[in-house]
Scaffold this motif. Structure first.
Motif, PDB file in Angstrom:
ATOM      1  N   LYS A 144     -17.446 -16.496 -17.391  1.00 53.83           N
ATOM      2  CA  LYS A 144     -18.347 -16.939 -16.330  1.00 53.83           C
ATOM      3  C   LYS A 144     -19.086 -18.196 -16.776  1.00 53.83           C
ATOM      4  CE  LYS A 144     -21.210 -13.935 -14.388  1.00 53.83           C
ATOM      5  NZ  LYS A 144     -22.424 -13.090 -14.142  1.00 53.83           N
TER       6      LYS A 144
ATOM      7  N   LEU B  23     -16.990 -12.696 -20.683  1.00 52.97           N
ATOM      8  CA  LEU B  23     -17.654 -13.608 -21.617  1.00 52.97           C
ATOM      9  C   LEU B  23     -18.407 -14.670 -20.822  1.00 52.97           C
ATOM     10  CD1 LEU B  23     -14.801 -14.194 -24.245  1.00 52.97           C
ATOM     11  CD2 LEU B  23     -16.655 -12.503 -24.321  1.00 52.97           C
ATOM     12  N   TYR B  24     -19.292 -15.365 -21.505  1.00 53.17           N
ATOM     13  CA  TYR B  24     -20.123 -16.375 -20.861  1.00 53.17           C
ATOM     14  C   TYR B  24     -19.924 -17.713 -21.555  1.00 53.17           C
ATOM     15  CZ  TYR B  24     -22.386 -12.222 -18.973  1.00 53.17           C
ATOM     16  OH  TYR B  24     -22.620 -11.027 -18.346  1.00 53.17           O
TER      17      TYR B  24
ATOM     18  N   ARG C  31     -25.803 -19.975 -24.578  1.00 55.54           N
ATOM     19  CA  ARG C  31     -26.786 -21.049 -24.401  1.00 55.54           C
ATOM     20  C   ARG C  31     -27.280 -21.557 -25.748  1.00 55.54           C
ATOM     21  NH1 ARG C  31     -32.081 -18.631 -22.502  1.00 55.54           N
ATOM     22  NH2 ARG C  31     -31.919 -17.970 -24.681  1.00 55.54           N
TER      23      ARG C  31
ATOM     24  N   GLY D 114     -22.325 -13.280 -31.832  1.00 52.14           N
ATOM     25  CA  GLY D 114     -21.794 -13.136 -30.485  1.00 52.14           C
ATOM     26  C   GLY D 114     -20.976 -14.296 -29.985  1.00 52.14           C
TER      27      GLY D 114
ATOM     28  N   ASP E 201     -20.572 -13.598 -26.100  1.00 45.72           N
ATOM     29  CA  ASP E 201     -20.624 -12.286 -25.451  1.00 45.72           C
ATOM     30  C   ASP E 201     -21.742 -12.183 -24.424  1.00 45.72           C
ATOM     31  OD1 ASP E 201     -18.521 -11.418 -27.020  1.00 45.72           O
ATOM     32  OD2 ASP E 201     -19.833 -10.608 -28.582  1.00 45.72           O
ATOM     33  N   SER E 202     -22.746 -13.040 -24.524  1.00 44.70           N
ATOM     34  CA  SER E 202     -23.855 -13.017 -23.577  1.00 44.70           C
ATOM     35  C   SER E 202     -24.214 -14.446 -23.201  1.00 44.70           C
ATOM     36  CB  SER E 202     -25.079 -12.327 -24.184  1.00 44.70           C
ATOM     37  OG  SER E 202     -25.616 -13.116 -25.237  1.00 44.70           O
ATOM     38  N   PHE E 203     -24.906 -14.572 -22.084  1.00 48.29           N
ATOM     39  CA  PHE E 203     -25.336 -15.898 -21.666  1.00 48.29           C
ATOM     40  C   PHE E 203     -26.287 -16.502 -22.698  1.00 48.29           C
ATOM     41  CE2 PHE E 203     -28.917 -18.223 -19.780  1.00 48.29           C
ATOM     42  CZ  PHE E 203     -28.259 -19.388 -19.406  1.00 48.29           C
ATOM     43  N   GLU E 204     -27.204 -15.674 -23.196  1.00 47.90           N
ATOM     44  CA  GLU E 204     -28.201 -16.188 -24.139  1.00 47.90           C
ATOM     45  C   GLU E 204     -27.545 -16.722 -25.412  1.00 47.90           C
ATOM     46  OE1 GLU E 204     -30.030 -13.532 -21.253  1.00 47.90           O
ATOM     47  OE2 GLU E 204     -28.329 -13.268 -22.609  1.00 47.90           O
ATOM     48  N   ALA E 205     -26.543 -15.972 -25.907  1.00 52.14           N
ATOM     49  CA  ALA E 205     -25.844 -16.418 -27.121  1.00 52.14           C
ATOM     50  C   ALA E 205     -25.082 -17.709 -26.859  1.00 52.14           C
ATOM     51  CB  ALA E 205     -24.904 -15.324 -27.616  1.00 52.14           C
TER      52      ALA E 205
ATOM     53  N   ARG F  81     -17.838 -16.579 -29.574  1.00 55.94           N
ATOM     54  CA  ARG F  81     -16.389 -16.392 -29.698  1.00 55.94           C
ATOM     55  C   ARG F  81     -15.651 -17.688 -30.006  1.00 55.94           C
ATOM     56  NH1 ARG F  81     -14.266 -11.674 -27.544  1.00 55.94           N
ATOM     57  NH2 ARG F  81     -15.869 -10.059 -27.483  1.00 55.94           N
TER      58      ARG F  81
ATOM     59  N   LYS G 227     -15.253  -6.868 -19.564  1.00 50.89           N
ATOM     60  CA  LYS G 227     -14.978  -7.712 -20.735  1.00 50.89           C
ATOM     61  C   LYS G 227     -15.311  -9.176 -20.462  1.00 50.89           C
ATOM     62  CE  LYS G 227     -11.291  -4.689 -22.465  1.00 50.89           C
ATOM     63  NZ  LYS G 227      -9.876  -4.592 -22.890  1.00 50.89           N
TER      64      LYS G 227
END
Length: 745
Positions: free
Chosen positions: A277, A42-43, A128, A69, A122-126, A71, A40
């Motif tokens: 992270k 998050l980035y 960023r 994505g 939810d992702s690093f790309e989102a 949060r 679970k």
């Protein structure tokens, strides 16, 4: 005067043993901070300020929050509750927090790159993309990032425990009376660390025993101090915090403090209720973490015609941050390097709009020794004396500033043995006297030094019934082979093979170790291990059967040899003793404190020799060969020790010829914030490098006779390179880095 009882190493210590972590690293199974598999997860990506000084009028998060994505966006409006505590610089590093400016919590900006918000997704790309979508409206205020124009100059309150001004007799008067004087300025540009592993942190909030519990995976050179720091910030007991750092992929001092990304991860995890992270991008590293300050130095030396130094004046100015203070004590080595009748050291610092400067490999000695050792070479040229002879002539008999004998110096031996190995005697001392086609050839030399330190450290040593042993310590694995070297040490002390010893580190659940900085880890952990072995002997006496010769022995009489406990011709295998004593394992602790005071001045010393080729038309400098000779006491592992010396010497080449942080002072921003434009040495830049050392333990300096080797290898390199360039070309270049345009000017 010996402050520690000498011990003889006749086992694994000094052997060339492959690092125990080597297979994990080359096969990719070693887990670095950003690689921990967390459910679970998050980035978060920081939003750095784009101005160097100003007030935040508003932060528009609407567009970011609408993105898929995403949060949350952390801002000063919703940052979780925390306690502001003093930074490490304010507490003599009782905390590891770098700054009193907290990420996403301030409404005023003091440097470009300051973290003013963070997007969580939810992702690093989102995350960023959302960070790019956050719009910050500023009220800009005047700023300055230039050391040469600021009016905010002050004297530091203290420099490495000493005053900012140190005087022995009247240096100015002695200078005026000197027949020969050299007096020059040595300006250095700032530098940035560029470790291969970026700074990173993963923060997890949970509940343990009905209390909040914080787990942080962090790229840290100070795990144990980090645990205490997180506890203070979030009003927790240390037992409610766990910090983990199993491996570090390069640091060079940059991970010695807790930089804003780590607290940012904690804030974001608390805000969302999920693990978060944060990985610092290469570009963000130039504002989000520390750097080596630019420095302006003046060194003046007065001497008699025979080379006797009468006066040394070393002064200069460095920078620090507007809100935080870090002192770069670049005059420190000058206190004790050479005999002089009179001495004056004088440092100031300038507050500018940058992130806090910090330790960078040999933080004080690298810039300071460039100026001093360049000036010594200039004096040798002026006097027409060989630069090695000049250094030997002015070799001090003691540390005059501290009025103490040296624990073990051996600088003269390093110069002499290094010169013999390098072939210094074949050198034609006349500048521009050696050629290879269009290349001018020159040789240069410089001395090297670094203080021998220990940090407060506790270890736990377990002797098991099968004759194996284990070490537990919350120190850090910097890539230097700490676990391997310390296992060799314990194996030697116990008289067993190195493969029968293992070590756990990098976890605050283990006994607290110190900062992996100041080249202190080997002597600190090793000293604590020696203390643990002494305690183990006493424990063996207490658990021994009454019928055993061990039970009536004194601890200092017992010896470990070839897997046995021995006393006056009697011996018993460790495994047999453990069986007879009905012990599955015996566990003891050992401790060592910080090296403060003491009867001797403790330093490592060395000599750097280089040969360069300089293209006469284009000013290109090529390293041809390089030799370092060092006196650092006990070397626990020949292979990893040599690697440390080599790495530092190579980093010194970068400092001399390539590394420089460039600024657009109009914007207060760095212009070369990438590895494409911030130049560091690559394989093609590195010549034939040779390393040798004088294998003589120094038990005045540490309990195991060892003095740190991680940083001394860089000190003196830049001066040796500059001195070689002068010898090749007849042109004295006093500013770093030495680029082709300076050579051609």
């Amino acid at each position: 005067m010996t402050t520690h009882t000498p011990i003889r190493f006749d086992g694994p210590v000094g052997k060339s043993i492959v690092r125990t972590s080597g297979r994990e690293k080359v096969t990719g199974t070693a887990t670095f901070t950003a690689e921990w598999p967390i459910e679970k997860l998050l980035y978060a990506v920081a939003v750095p300020s784009t101005i160097a000084h100003g007030k935040i009028k508003s932060i528009d998060t609407d567009a970011a929050l609408k993105m898929a994505g995403v949060r949350a966006v952390l801002t000063p409006e919703n940052v979780p509750k925390f306690t502001r505590v003093k930074s490490g610089a304010e507490t003599n590093f009782a905390t590891s927090i770098s700054s009193i400016l907290y990420p996403a919590a301030e409404r005023e900006v003091f440097f470009a790159g300051q973290y003013v918000a963070a997007a969580i997704a939810d992702s690093f790309e989102a995350a960023r993309d959302a960070a790019f979508a956050v719009k910050v409206n500023y009220e800009p205020l005047p700023h300055n990032t230039d050391i040469d124009v600021s009016e905010k100059t002050e004297r530091p309150k203290v420099l490495q425990g000493e005053p900012a001004v140190i005087e022995i007799k009247d240096a100015e008067a002695e200078l005026k009376a000197s027949p020969v004087i050299v007096d020059n300025q040595y300006p250095l540009m700032g530098n940035h660390h560029n470790p291969i592993e970026p700074h990173a942190a993963i923060a997890i909030w949970s509940v343990k025993d009905d209390k909040p519990f914080l787990t942080v995976y962090e790229t840290s050179q100070s795990v144990a101090i980090g645990q205490l720091s997180y506890a203070k910030v979030f009003n927790l007991e240390p037992e409610q915090v766990r910090v983990v750092c199993k491996y570090i992929g390069g640091a060079f001092g940059s991970k010695g403090l807790m930089w804003p990304h780590a607290l940012l991860a904690c804030f974001c995890a608390k805000l969302t209720g999920q693990p978060v992270k944060v990985v610092v991008s290469r570009e963000q590293m130039y504002g989000g973490t520390g750097h080596r300050t630019p420095i302006r130095q003046r060194v003046t030396i007065g001497a008699d015609r025979d080379g006797t130094i009468r006066s040394i004046i070393h002064s200069g100015n460095a920078t620090t941050a507007i809100k935080d203070t870090y002192e770069e004590a670049f005059t420190m080595a000058t206190r004790m390097m050479y005999h002089t009748t009179a001495l004056r050291l004088d440092q100031t610092q300038t507050r500018i709009n940058t992130q806090l400067p910090t330790f960078m490999r040999a933080p004080a000695e690298t810039p300071g020794m460039f100026a001093l050792e360049s000036a010594i070479d200039e004096l040798a040229v002026e006097l027409k004396i060989d630069p090695i002879e000049l250094r030997i002539k002015n070799e001090p008999v003691k540390d005059v500033h501290n009025d103490k004998p040296f624990s073990g110096r051996l600088l003269v031996e390093c110069l002499q043995q290094g010169a013999k190995q390098f072939g210094w005697a074949k050198r034609n001392p006349t500048p521009r006297s050696q050629r290879d086609g269009n290349w001018l050839i020159g040789q240069g030399v410089a001395a090297a030094t670094y203080p021998a330190l220990t940090m407060p450290t506790t270890v736990r040593v377990s002797l098991r019934s099968d004759g194996t042993a284990h070490i537990d310590c919350c120190t850090q694995e910097m890539g230097t082979g700490t676990a391997t070297a310390q296992s060799q040490l314990l194996a030697d002390l116990l008289g067993i093979p190195a493969e029968r010893v293992s070590m756990s580190l990098g976890d605050s659940d283990l006994p607290a170790g110190g900062v992996s900085g100041g080249s202190a880890t080997t002597a600190s952990v090793g000293g604590a291990i020696r203390d643990a072995v002494d305690n183990l002997k006493q424990q063996l006496i207490e658990v021994a059967p009454v019928s055993s010769f061990v039970s009536s022995a004194k601890a200092d009489q017992l010896q470990f040899r070839a897997g046995k406990i021995a006393l006056d011709g009697l011996s018993i295998p460790l495994t047999e003793f453990m069986r007879d004593s009905k012990q599955d394992s015996i566990v003891v602790e050992g401790k060592i404190g910080m090296s403060m005071g003491g009867p001797t001045a403790n330093h490592s010393f060395g000599a750097q020799f280089v040969e360069v080729a300089v293209d006469e038309d284009f000013g290109t400098v090529r390293m041809r060969r390089m030799l370092g000779c060092f006196a650092c006491g006990t070397i626990l592992n020949r292979r990893t020790g040599r690697s440390q010396f080599l790495g530092a010497m190579i980093m010194g080449i970068g400092h001399a010829l390539q590394e420089a942080t460039h600024w657009d002072h109009r914007l207060g921003r760095i212009t070369n914030d990438s590895l494409a434009e911030y130049l560091v040495p690559v394989n093609a830049d590195i010549p034939d490098v040779d390393v040798m050392w004088i294998d003589e333990p120094d038990f005045n300096a540490s309990a195991i006779g060892a003095k740190g080797i991680g940083e001394i290898g860089i000190t003196g390199v830049a001066a040796a390179v500059a001195n070689a360039i002068y010898h090749a070309t007849g042109k004295r270049i006093r500013s770093l880095p030495i680029t082709p345009e300076k050579v051609m000017a």
